[in-house]
Scaffold this motif. Structure first.
Motif, PDB file in Angstrom:
ATOM      1  N   ARG A   1       0.811  -1.210   0.000  1.00 35.97           N
ATOM      2  CA  ARG A   1       0.000   0.000   0.000  1.00 35.97           C
ATOM      3  C   ARG A   1       0.851   1.270   0.000  1.00 35.97           C
ATOM      4  O   ARG A   1       0.437   2.293  -0.537  1.00 35.97           O
ATOM      5  CB  ARG A   1      -0.928   0.014   1.213  1.00 35.97           C
ATOM      6  N   ARG A   2       2.095   1.227   0.664  1.00 38.31           N
ATOM      7  CA  ARG A   2       2.915   2.430   0.768  1.00 38.31           C
ATOM      8  C   ARG A   2       4.147   2.391  -0.114  1.00 38.31           C
ATOM      9  O   ARG A   2       5.139   3.067   0.145  1.00 38.31           O
ATOM     10  CB  ARG A   2       3.335   2.648   2.223  1.00 38.31           C
ATOM     11  N   LEU A   3       4.071   1.614  -1.166  1.00 35.27           N
ATOM     12  CA  LEU A   3       5.197   1.571  -2.105  1.00 35.27           C
ATOM     13  C   LEU A   3       5.286   2.912  -2.823  1.00 35.27           C
ATOM     14  O   LEU A   3       4.326   3.336  -3.467  1.00 35.27           O
ATOM     15  CB  LEU A   3       4.997   0.443  -3.109  1.00 35.27           C
TER      16      LEU A   3
ATOM     17  N   ALA B   1      10.786   5.401  -5.189  1.00 39.59           N
ATOM     18  CA  ALA B   1      10.889   3.938  -5.140  1.00 39.59           C
ATOM     19  C   ALA B   1      12.333   3.498  -5.378  1.00 39.59           C
ATOM     20  O   ALA B   1      12.855   2.585  -4.701  1.00 39.59           O
ATOM     21  CB  ALA B   1       9.961   3.322  -6.188  1.00 39.59           C
ATOM     22  N   VAL B   2      13.045   4.174  -6.315  1.00 38.50           N
ATOM     23  CA  VAL B   2      14.451   3.822  -6.581  1.00 38.50           C
ATOM     24  C   VAL B   2      15.306   4.110  -5.342  1.00 38.50           C
ATOM     25  O   VAL B   2      16.163   3.315  -4.941  1.00 38.50           O
ATOM     26  CB  VAL B   2      14.974   4.609  -7.798  1.00 38.50           C
ATOM     27  N   GLY B   3      15.000   5.263  -4.737  1.00 45.47           N
ATOM     28  CA  GLY B   3      15.765   5.605  -3.543  1.00 45.47           C
ATOM     29  C   GLY B   3      15.522   4.625  -2.412  1.00 45.47           C
ATOM     30  O   GLY B   3      16.452   4.274  -1.658  1.00 45.47           O
TER      31      GLY B   3
ATOM     32  N   LEU C   1       7.191  -1.841   6.471  1.00 48.95           N
ATOM     33  CA  LEU C   1       7.070  -0.406   6.254  1.00 48.95           C
ATOM     34  C   LEU C   1       6.223  -0.091   5.032  1.00 48.95           C
ATOM     35  O   LEU C   1       5.512   0.905   4.989  1.00 48.95           O
ATOM     36  CB  LEU C   1       8.482   0.188   6.119  1.00 48.95           C
ATOM     37  N   LEU C   2       6.270  -0.956   4.025  1.00 49.06           N
ATOM     38  CA  LEU C   2       5.469  -0.756   2.809  1.00 49.06           C
ATOM     39  C   LEU C   2       4.030  -1.250   2.963  1.00 49.06           C
ATOM     40  O   LEU C   2       3.226  -1.106   2.038  1.00 49.06           O
ATOM     41  CB  LEU C   2       6.125  -1.472   1.627  1.00 49.06           C
ATOM     42  N   GLU C   3       3.643  -1.844   4.070  1.00 45.85           N
ATOM     43  CA  GLU C   3       2.292  -2.316   4.397  1.00 45.85           C
ATOM     44  C   GLU C   3       1.750  -3.287   3.339  1.00 45.85           C
ATOM     45  O   GLU C   3       0.901  -2.948   2.513  1.00 45.85           O
ATOM     46  CB  GLU C   3       1.317  -1.142   4.552  1.00 45.85           C
TER      47      GLU C   3
END
Length: 834
Positions: A33-35, A41-43, A90-92
């Protein structure tokens, strides 16, 4: 095909707003959900990779003894695993259920079911006849009804075009006249059958490509053709379901609602392709039709009556037309031609024909006015009309009450005594009590109770003396007319009428009259004088020459000529005006006798409840005998007939039947009101009363229910579905409790006139409707198989997502992290690492 994604929260609304949904397919997917997007995203990936590189570098440079290179790599991987799990948390991560559903699209088939579809066309051109025979196995020259063509297209065993339509979209079939009616839904077969499996449990639908329990045969009984309402309501019924196209089967006679151009604009604005199929013959009509056939419902034995019909011609030029009258006794006779007339008509002309009949036998007679088919006639089923006349042997009972032996009284009583169909009783108030009374049935007192007065059919008051009447008699007269269907005529004269019509105790009787009495009548009489030495002309309104009371000949023109020279009056009683529901037969022609409502009313009649009343403002009808007794005799006999028709048209001493009118159109609701009495002439009290209606030997029952506020009054309804005379009957108790008295009435049902004014198929309107809509085309009946190829598959796929379910917020994730960290800690201790 369209794909639509919807949130699961809107699913309940979706189910109610769109068409039935076919196949469903469930898919479960995992999402973060938090991508972050883009460079974030690269960082984030670079950060995770960097953290893992740093961990591995630190373990590789670990300088303490007791840990081999392989052990340090394993410990580094354990630490990197923990970092990766934390990064994923962290990305849920969540799990989502996606339901993909097939939303069916629809094709609407609107079938004209108005009464014009019952017209039989003859198809005069070879091209039109050839098109017809490819659809229906019939001889076009003999007339083929339009509904038969539609029935064949809809109910044939193969129904190929409907089957083809259903391959791409579901098909909803509606019939329409003034309102659309859903006849059913046809599903597809083959592949679409499997898609419709979940929805095939609906009662009115079947996934087999055929119509289960769908009434496709049409009755063609609708009073009007309203395609505008049918299209709008059928489209709105789909909600948000996709609409692939509309097919209209009609003769194009749109006579209610919007016209074809406006309907086409509505369709184009919504991108609806309307394909129109013309049913019927589009050739200019060549037709002779019978309209407005009239005859009395009841006639007395050996009493003359007239059968009148109107003949209208279209597409003929000065051709001779033969009009025949056929007669048939319902129970014992066979139909035969009893009279003929010859007419010469051109296009657009009409003419009335009248046949006079007299019957010596009682019973019901069916009269048919017929015009033989002319050469190449367009419509052949409107060349005849039937009426039914009930010939009865009951003598009409009339009570004549007169204040004195005036000339009108003398001539009238002699006339009624001579008439074989009338039984008259006379009460001359000025006569001595011991004198012999006039009449066929002699009476020795004025009837004052219901059992005596209600035995009569009509009461004629000729300048009566008010002293012998009271409030109770006036109220009884009101019941006699309004509730029991009797007739009452008041004939004024100078001797007693001013006093009688001022008597306040007789107000109930005054209220029955068709005129509003003038409170200043005495002043008017004093001003113009009680005695007139010169006659004044009588004016007869133009419309009144058609009234049965004034009819001196077979048509209005001859009647008008007959009244010339006879219409004059001396004294008259002035009234204020005629009541709104009254029919004025005569007015005073003297300019001095005029006011805001026109000339003074000299003669008027009206309906009062179940009965009828009349008012005659002068007493000089006997003077008409100077020009021949026929005028006087005919006027008074016809007046008596009019007054007694209230009972003859549906009543007996025990009750009466009433309808709002005598003629109805097919499909109109007929409301029947009955006034029913028991053996004591008291209102009948029952929870319901069974009534029947009969047409051409077929009987059906319907129920009359009591009216809550009117004791003895009952009401019921039925809907006629075909042309002809409907006989309505109710049975009530007679004098003997074991005896039943039948009360009857007839109404005549015909095709609505608006549906046959323009009988040809309106091809131009249908072409305009199709070509100006959203991509439609016009087709002849033999081209209907081309329509399915023009209507595409418009179904939609809807994706509905469920609420996401968290994959990390649970005990297993915590145990995994603790387990990995514990293993790393144990290994480091075992290897003597920090």
């Amino acid at each position: 095909m369209h794909s639509v994604a919807l949130d699961m929260m809107s699913f309940s609304w979706l189910s109610a707003a769109i068409a039935p949904i076919g196949r469903e397919q469930d898919t479960f997917v995992t999402e973060l959900r938090r991508l972050p997007d883009g460079w974030w995203a690269v960082g984030f990936v670079a950060l995770v990779i960097g953290a893992c590189w740093l961990v591995m570098t630190m373990y590789r440079r670990e300088g303490r003894r007791g840990a081999s290179s392989t052990s340090r790599i394993v410990l580094g991987l354990l630490r990197c695993s923990v970092l990766l799990i934390l990064a994923i948390i962290l990305l849920e991560p969540v799990s989502v259920r996606i339901v993909r559903q097939w939303v069916d699209s629809y094709t609407l088939v609107l079938v004209d079911d108005s009464s014009s579809m019952d017209i039989a066309d003859t198809y005069r051109t070879p091209e039109a006849a050839s098109r017809l025979t490819s659809i229906v196995s019939a001889d076009p020259s003999q007339g083929v009804r339009r509904r038969e063509i539609v029935d064949t297209m809809l109910t044939a065993d193969d129904r190929g075009w409907l089957t083809e339509l259903a391959k791409n979209n579901r098909v909803k079939v509606y019939s329409f006249s003034n309102e659309p009616e859903l006849r059913g839904t046809i599903h597809s077969s083959g592949e679409r059958e499997s898609l419709a499996t979940s929805a095939s449990e609906n009662k009115d639908e079947s996934p087999t490509g055929k119509a289960n329990d769908i009434a496709l045969e049409m009755t063609s009984a609708g009073p009007v053709t309203n395609l505008d309402r049918a299209l709008r309501l059928s489209v709105e019924s789909l909600g948000s379901a996709p609409l692939a196209g509309v097919v209209v089967l009609s003769d194009g006679g749109f006579n209610e609602g919007a016209h074809a151009a406006e309907i086409a604009r509505y369709a184009k604005a919504r991108n609806i392709a309307v394909h129109a199929v013309g049913v019927g013959d589009a050739s200019p009509p060549r037709n002779v039709r019978i309209t407005e056939t009239l005859a009395p419902e009841n006639a007395l034995q050996r009493d003359p009556f007239a059968v009148t019909a109107k003949v209208i011609a279209e597409g003929v030029d000065g051709e001779p037309i033969l009009v025949e009258l056929l007669e048939k006794h319902v129970t014992t006779g066979s139909e035969k031609v009893v009279d003929t007339r010859s007419l010469t008509l051109s296009t657009g002309e009409s003419e009335s024909v009248s046949f006079e009949r007299r019957q010596d036998r009682v019973g019901r007679y069916i009269y048919t006015v017929r015009v033989p088919n002319i050469e190449a006639e367009s419509v052949v089923d409107d060349n005849s009309q039937q009426v039914t006349v009930n010939v009865i042997d009951a003598r009409t009972r009339v009570l004549v009450v007169s204040g004195g032996p005036s000339w009108d009284y003398r001539f009238l009583t002699r006339l009624l005594e001579r008439d074989e169909t009338i039984d008259v009783s006379c009460w001359l108030q000025s006569a001595d009590l011991s004198s012999v009374r006039d009449g066929n049935t002699v009476i020795d007192h004025l009837p004052r109770i219901a059992e005596e007065l209600f035995e009569y059919d009509a009461i004629i008051l000729m300048d009566p003396d008010a002293s012998e009447f009271d409030q109770a008699w006036a109220q009884l007269a009101d019941r006699f007319v309004a509730e029991h269907g009797g007739g009452l005529l008041y004939a004024a004269a100078r001797a007693r009428s001013p006093i009688f019509l001022r008597e306040t105790s007789l107000s109930a009787l005054h209220d029955l009259l068709p005129v509003v009495l003038d409170p200043e009548a005495d002043l008017v009489l004093n001003r113009v004088g009680h005695y007139q030495t010169k006659p004044a002309p009588i004016e007869i309104p133009e419309a009144s020459f058609h009234h049965n009371i004034l009819r001196l000949a077979n048509d209005a023109v001859a009647t008008k000529l007959a009244w010339r020279g006879l219409s004059f009056v001396y004294w008259h009683y002035p009234v204020l005006r005629a009541k709104p529901a009254a029919t004025v037969l005569m007015r005073h022609g003297d300019p001095r006798m005029r006011h805001a409502w026109g000339g003074h009313v000299l003669a008027a009649v009206q309906f009062v409840g179940a009965g009828r009343s009349g008012f005659l403002a002068f007493d000089g009808t006997w003077r008409w005998r100077r020009s021949g007794v026929e005028t006087f005799d005919r006027f008074w006999i016809q007046m008596v007939r009019y007054l007694t028709e209230g009972k003859l048209l549906g009543g007996t001493k025990r009750g009466l039947l009433l309808t709002e009118r005598d003629r109805y159109a097919i499909g109109e609701s007929v409301t029947v009101t009955a006034r029913l009495l028991d053996q004591q002439f008291e209102p009948l009290r029952k929870n319901e009363v069974k009534a029947t209606f009969e047409i051409e030997g077929e009987k059906r029952d319907f129920i009359l229910t009591p009216q809550s506020e009117r004791a003895g009054w009952y009401e019921g309804r039925f809907v006629p579905t075909r042309n002809g005379a409907y006989r309505i009957e109710v049975q009530v108790p007679g004098r003997d409790s074991a005896e039943l008295t039948t009360i009857s009435r007839e109404v005549r049902v015909s095709r609505p006139n608006i549906e046959v004014l323009n009988p040809q198929m309106a091809r131009d309107d249908l072409q305009l409707l199709a070509t100006q809509s959203g991509g439609g085309q016009y087709f002849e009946v033999d081209e209907i198989d081309e329509i399915p190829g023009l209507i595409p598959d418009r179904h939609e796929e809807v994706s509905v997502r469920s609420r996401p379910t968290s994959l990390w917020d649970n005990g297993w994730s915590l145990m995994l992290l603790i387990g990995l960290l514990s293993i790393e800690w144990f290994c480091r201790k075992w290897m003597h690492l920090l």
